[in-house]
Design an enzyme around this catalytic site. Structure first.
Site, PDB file in Angstrom:
ATOM      1  N   ALA A  60       0.882  -1.173   0.000  1.00 43.29           N
ATOM      2  CA  ALA A  60       0.000   0.000   0.000  1.00 43.29           C
ATOM      3  C   ALA A  60       0.918   1.221   0.000  1.00 43.29           C
ATOM      4  O   ALA A  60       2.097   1.128   0.294  1.00 43.29           O
ATOM      5  CB  ALA A  60      -0.873  -0.013   1.254  1.00 43.29           C
ATOM      6  N   GLY A  99       0.585  -5.075   0.850  1.00 47.33           N
ATOM      7  CA  GLY A  99      -0.581  -5.104  -0.032  1.00 47.33           C
ATOM      8  C   GLY A  99      -0.276  -5.762  -1.362  1.00 47.33           C
ATOM      9  O   GLY A  99      -1.175  -6.292  -2.012  1.00 47.33           O
ATOM     10  N   GLU A 102      -0.789  -9.328  -0.725  1.00 43.79           N
ATOM     11  CA  GLU A 102      -2.228  -9.527  -0.492  1.00 43.79           C
ATOM     12  C   GLU A 102      -2.993  -9.507  -1.812  1.00 43.79           C
ATOM     13  O   GLU A 102      -3.910 -10.286  -2.035  1.00 43.79           O
ATOM     14  CB  GLU A 102      -2.744  -8.449   0.458  1.00 43.79           C
ATOM     15  N   GLU A 122       4.348  -5.509   7.256  1.00 47.45           N
ATOM     16  CA  GLU A 122       3.590  -4.501   7.993  1.00 47.45           C
ATOM     17  C   GLU A 122       4.008  -4.382   9.451  1.00 47.45           C
ATOM     18  O   GLU A 122       3.997  -3.303  10.026  1.00 47.45           O
ATOM     19  CB  GLU A 122       2.096  -4.814   7.910  1.00 47.45           C
TER      20      GLU A 122
HETATM   21  N1  T1G Z   1       4.648   3.320  -0.034  1.00 50.29           N
HETATM   22  C1  T1G Z   1       5.092   4.529  -0.451  1.00 50.29           C
HETATM   23  N2  T1G Z   1       6.353   4.765  -0.920  1.00 50.29           N
HETATM   24  C2  T1G Z   1       7.173   3.708  -0.970  1.00 50.29           C
HETATM   25  C3  T1G Z   1       6.790   2.410  -0.556  1.00 50.29           C
HETATM   26  C4  T1G Z   1       5.452   2.247  -0.079  1.00 50.29           C
HETATM   27  N3  T1G Z   1       4.992   1.040   0.312  1.00 50.29           N
HETATM   28  N4  T1G Z   1       7.846   1.583  -0.731  1.00 50.29           N
HETATM   29  C5  T1G Z   1       8.847   2.333  -1.233  1.00 50.29           C
HETATM   30  N5  T1G Z   1       8.454   3.600  -1.377  1.00 50.29           N
HETATM   31  C6  T1G Z   1       9.242   4.706  -1.926  1.00 50.29           C
HETATM   32  C7  T1G Z   1      10.430   5.041  -1.049  1.00 50.29           C
HETATM   33  O1  T1G Z   1      10.053   5.974  -0.053  1.00 50.29           O
HETATM   34  C8  T1G Z   1      11.384   5.636  -2.057  1.00 50.29           C
HETATM   35  O2  T1G Z   1      10.906   6.945  -2.328  1.00 50.29           O
HETATM   36  C9  T1G Z   1      11.121   4.825  -3.320  1.00 50.29           C
HETATM   37  O3  T1G Z   1       9.809   4.266  -3.162  1.00 50.29           O
HETATM   38  C10 T1G Z   1      12.112   3.705  -3.493  1.00 50.29           C
HETATM   39  O4  T1G Z   1      12.118   2.985  -2.245  1.00 50.29           O
HETATM   40  C11 T1G Z   1      -2.604  -2.938   3.118  1.00 50.29           C
HETATM   41  C12 T1G Z   1      -1.123  -1.530   4.763  1.00 50.29           C
HETATM   42  C13 T1G Z   1       9.795  -2.090  -2.068  1.00 50.29           C
HETATM   43  C14 T1G Z   1      11.790  -3.339  -1.173  1.00 50.29           C
HETATM   44  O5  T1G Z   1       6.606  -1.977   3.978  1.00 50.29           O
HETATM   45  O6  T1G Z   1      10.636  -2.321   1.506  1.00 50.29           O
HETATM   46  O7  T1G Z   1       0.982  -2.706   2.347  1.00 50.29           O
HETATM   47  O8  T1G Z   1      13.000   8.183  -1.629  1.00 50.29           O
HETATM   48  O9  T1G Z   1      14.564   3.313  -1.795  1.00 50.29           O
HETATM   49  O10 T1G Z   1      15.635  -0.050  -2.087  1.00 50.29           O
HETATM   50  O11 T1G Z   1      -1.628  -4.668   4.325  1.00 50.29           O
HETATM   51  O12 T1G Z   1      10.932   0.242  -0.807  1.00 50.29           O
HETATM   52  O13 T1G Z   1      12.633   7.562  -4.049  1.00 50.29           O
HETATM   53  O14 T1G Z   1      11.162   9.316  -2.948  1.00 50.29           O
HETATM   54  O15 T1G Z   1      13.202   1.574  -0.526  1.00 50.29           O
HETATM   55  O16 T1G Z   1      14.460  -0.605  -4.325  1.00 50.29           O
HETATM   56  C15 T1G Z   1       4.032  -2.567   3.191  1.00 50.29           C
HETATM   57  C16 T1G Z   1       8.258  -0.875   1.917  1.00 50.29           C
HETATM   58  C17 T1G Z   1       3.312  -1.254   3.154  1.00 50.29           C
HETATM   59  C18 T1G Z   1       7.523  -2.204   1.812  1.00 50.29           C
HETATM   60  C19 T1G Z   1      12.073  -1.378  -2.690  1.00 50.29           C
HETATM   61  N6  T1G Z   1       5.184  -2.512   2.328  1.00 50.29           N
HETATM   62  N7  T1G Z   1       9.189  -0.676   0.837  1.00 50.29           N
HETATM   63  O17 T1G Z   1      13.349  -1.091  -2.130  1.00 50.29           O
HETATM   64  O18 T1G Z   1      13.703   1.278  -3.003  1.00 50.29           O
HETATM   65  S1  T1G Z   1       1.925  -1.276   4.245  1.00 50.29           S
HETATM   66  C20 T1G Z   1       6.405  -2.211   2.814  1.00 50.29           C
HETATM   67  C21 T1G Z   1      10.339  -1.422   0.743  1.00 50.29           C
HETATM   68  C22 T1G Z   1       0.810  -2.312   3.461  1.00 50.29           C
HETATM   69  C23 T1G Z   1      -1.291  -3.594   3.476  1.00 50.29           C
HETATM   70  C24 T1G Z   1      -0.387  -2.705   4.247  1.00 50.29           C
HETATM   71  C25 T1G Z   1      11.260  -1.040  -0.377  1.00 50.29           C
HETATM   72  C26 T1G Z   1      11.195  -1.980  -1.567  1.00 50.29           C
HETATM   73  P1  T1G Z   1      11.983   8.092  -2.781  1.00 50.29           P
HETATM   74  P2  T1G Z   1      13.476   2.305  -1.787  1.00 50.29           P
HETATM   75  P3  T1G Z   1      14.383  -0.140  -2.920  1.00 50.29           P
END
Ligand code: T1G
Length: 689
Positions: A60, A99, A102, A122
């Protein structure tokens, strides 16, 4: 946001929301519309869900949390998948997280590329999966496999995902073609296998194992609201029907999104990424090529730094002045790799490759060919200046010359070379091969391309580089010194070491300051204070008695028979009372809250000064440093974020009180802190300072 192509009865919907296809409102709406269109299109028999880029779906959109929800919600989109009369197969080419997983689990099938990784992280954001993850994953792999995955938040590689049953197959080559084939097979068989309809993995044995895991989890982390919520959500899926259990999950998720812990963890997630952006350093700044490295010094730090290069595939020469030190250093590195291979965290082949990338040599002249030279010699300005003066005549033109000093003046080191533009600090944290944080110390004359190259190198070494300016202790150690000074003062005023450490561990640190001092060695601070001035009357008295801490079996605490956990020592407590009397300090008791305030508020105050002086570009950089270099509890967001939650007015007033109580006017609130407190402002409200 979603490309829609139909060919041969197959609709391929491709998510295209760079950089990670996060499921923000626009993407959800576009996906929902595309699914509706594919369902309504009579020429479409099956649907493939693919994604552009190296990430399938990063989850998400975390930046949307806490804002007014915009429909359709992710559960709404997944309900459309549940109701879909045509087979939908996900083609997972990269990370499918939160997400993203999911979404894939709401499809009728899942095909993954070998590079894919799948997980529900999460928990790391202080929440739990909020779109059916706590219900579908147990149905796919059993609650006793699903719960641990959701509890750690760690993704699994494609192969493991297939073995567990999360994906149907892992295929090399054309992933979308494989997904099309799988979808058509389902259509031909008339099957519409929805994960929500499965219960074969919800066996009584699996439930019992889950309950045991759950009991262990809540015992280990009783205050983690999201761990309790995760248990309730998974358990609901074992006791109620799917839709009812999903409602339980959703209610728990909504509650957690508002939880201060989650807000802090989400803040830290973005602060960490923002730290990579240095104001005034354009993204297209040229970089220098870094193909080889040299490390000066084979001590604990030098060896650990060399391992970082070897782990990243960069050949590195470790240079010492005499053979014995070199052999000992290389032997330590080999032992560390052997231990990792024994534990299975690396393969034996990786062990051998990495050891093979590290060469030992005697004499600085062996640094002549390196693209970057990192000095990790004794923490003494004279030693460092001598090394850099020689390196200046040995290193090739354009080589980056870095010092691993943890608090010395990098400008003074650069000044002994004829190339100050190539000099900067790379302050690794011990153990360097483990701790992610590197403070990248930008000296006055450090060239932009040198800084940009160092920041890229930090990421390449799988580190977390944060840019800091030159001052005594840069950011982390400068603030740590304030906490140490406050801790010493507390001892004199009546708080004993075990009470201070207990208050700090209750706050969320793994260790308190005195146990930490005993672990690191009281002689280190003692020597540094002798070199640079400053007194820590109790710690210095202990060091003068040869009580260095764990390494001598006695420090602030006693460590009988090499114990790792200290026990109180009446001798030390009598010493403290004696020193307090010598300093004419009246002693009193302190509550844990008072101890935390006395220790942390001066750190926040120093952080405000660091921002005023431009040593750190933004409060988030300071928080990123403390979370990743000093184990500040991430669920408190770092010292500056935490200060905002306490209230800057409260902190400013307390500091004024502390200055009066201790007679230490450096406790007076910094001008920035005073200004923000007066305006009712916050550190979060600061633009790039
Ligand atoms: N939402 C918004 N922005 C995100 C994002 C996310 N989930 N993931 C990454 N970004 C942005 C990040 O801030 C950066 O922005 C750019 O993308 C590159 O990220 C409903 C509620 C996917 C493994 O916790 O682990 O789903 O600095 O530098 O090293 O149940 O990003 O370029 O402006 O990290 O290639 C759950 C979080 C969300 C995964 C990629 N998901 N992200 O790594 O790039 S909650 C996460 C990561 C959810 C549901 C629930 C990593 C990555 P900018 P990056 P990367």
């Amino acid at each position: 946001m979603v490309r829609h192509e139909v060919d041969g009865g197959v609709a391929v919907l491709t998510l295209a929301n760079p950089p990670v296809n996060a499921l923000g409102a626009e993407t959800r709406a576009a996906l929902d519309a595309a699914l509706a269109q594919a369902v309504a299109d009579e020429s479409v028999r099956v649907i493939v869900l693919a994604a552009e880029g190296r990430v399938f779906v990063g989850g998400a959109d975390i930046s949307e949390f806490g804002k007014p929800p915009r429909p359709p919600s992710l559960p709404d989109v997944l309900e459309r998948l549940d109701a879909c009369p045509k087979p939908v197969v996900a083609a997972i080419g990269g990370a499918a997280l939160g997400g993203g997983l999911e979404l894939a689990m709401a499809c009728h099938g899942r095909i993954a590329a070998p590079t894919a990784k799948l997980g529900l992280p999460e928990i790391k954001l202080g929440i739990i999966p909020g779109a059916g993850g706590t219900q579908r994953l147990p149905r796919l792999i059993g609650p006793d496999a699903a719960f641990p995955m959701m509890l750690t938040g760690e993704p699994v590689p494609a192969g493991k995902a297939a073995a567990l049953g999360i994906v149907d197959a892992v295929v090399l080559g054309d992933l979308v073609a494989a997904a099309r084939t799988r979808a058509l097979e389902l259509a031909d068989s008339g099957a519409l296998p929805r994960v929500r309809d499965r219960s074969d993995k919800l066996t009584a044995e699996a439930r019992d194992r889950f309950e045991a895991q759950a009991a262990e989890a809540v015992k280990r982390d009783p205050d983690a609201t999201n761990v309790h919520a995760l248990v309730r959500a998974v358990r609901a899926g074992l006791e109620q029907d799917f839709d009812a259990a999903v409602s339980v999950e959703r209610a728990e998720f909504r509650m957690l999104v508002e939880d201060p812990r989650s807000k802090a963890l989400r803040y830290a997630f973005f602060a960490e990424r923002e730290a990579a952006r240095v104001p005034g350093l354009p993204k297209d700044t040229p970089r220098r090529a870094i193909e080889t490295a040299a490390v000066i010094g084979a001590g604990t730090m030098g060896g650990g730094i060399a391992m970082c290069f070897a782990n990243a595939g960069i050949p590195v020469t470790v240079i010492e002045t005499e053979a014995g030190a070199l052999e000992r250093g290389l032997a330590r590195v080999k032992d560390l790799y052997a231990g990792s291979a024994k534990r299975g965290s690396i393969t034996e082949a990786q062990r051998d490759e990495r050891v093979g990338r590290i060469t030992g040599a005697i004499g600085l002249e062996h640094a002549g060919a390196a693209d970057i030279v990192i000095e990790a010699a004794f923490e003494d300005m004279g030693v460092k200046r001598a090394i850099f003066s020689k390196l200046d005549t040995i290193a090739k033109p354009g080589a980056i010359l870095a010092t691993n000093t943890s608090y010395l003046d990098v400008n003074a080191i650069a000044a002994v070379t004829g190339r100050p533009q190539d000099v900067l600090g790379l302050h690794f944290f011990s153990p360097a091969n483990v701790m992610r944080l590197v403070e990248v110390v930008r000296a006055d004359k450090t060239a932009p391309d040198v800084l940009a190259t160092a920041l890229d190198l930090g990421k390449r070494l799988n580190k977390l580089p944060v840019t800091v300016g030159v001052c005594f202790g840069f950011v982390g150690n400068r603030m740590l010194e304030r906490r140490s000074r406050a801790g010493e003062r507390l001892l004199l005023e009546g708080a004993l070491p075990h009470a201070v450490d207990a208050a700090v561990t209750a706050f969320g640190f793994r260790m308190g300051p005195f146990a930490m001092g005993d672990l690191a060695g009281l002689d280190i601070g003692w020597r540094s204070r002798k070199d640079f001035g400053g007194r820590a009357p109790v710690a210095d008295s202990l060091a003068e008695m040869g009580r260095y801490g764990q390494k001598t079996g006695r420090g602030f605490y006693l460590y009988p028979d090499g114990a790792r956990t200290g026990t109180r020592d009446p001798e030390v407590e009598a010493l403290i009372e004696r020193v307090a009397a010598e300093h004419g300090v009246t002693r009193r008791s302190f509550t844990p809250d008072e101890i935390v305030a006395r220790l942390m508020y001066p750190m926040v105050n120093e952080g405000a000064r660091i921002l005023e002086e431009g040593i750190a570009a933004r409060p988030g950089d300071i928080d990123t440093i403390w979370i990743n270099g000093y184990n500040w509890p991430a669920w408190r967001g770092g010292p500056m974020h935490w200060a905002d939650t306490v209230g800057l007015k409260t902190i400013a007033e307390a500091l004024t009180r502390f200055a009066a109580e201790t007679g230490d006017d450096s406790q007076e609130p910094a001008p920035l802190l005073k200004k923000l407190a007066a305006e009712g402002g916050s550190f979060a409200g600061l633009k790039n300072a």
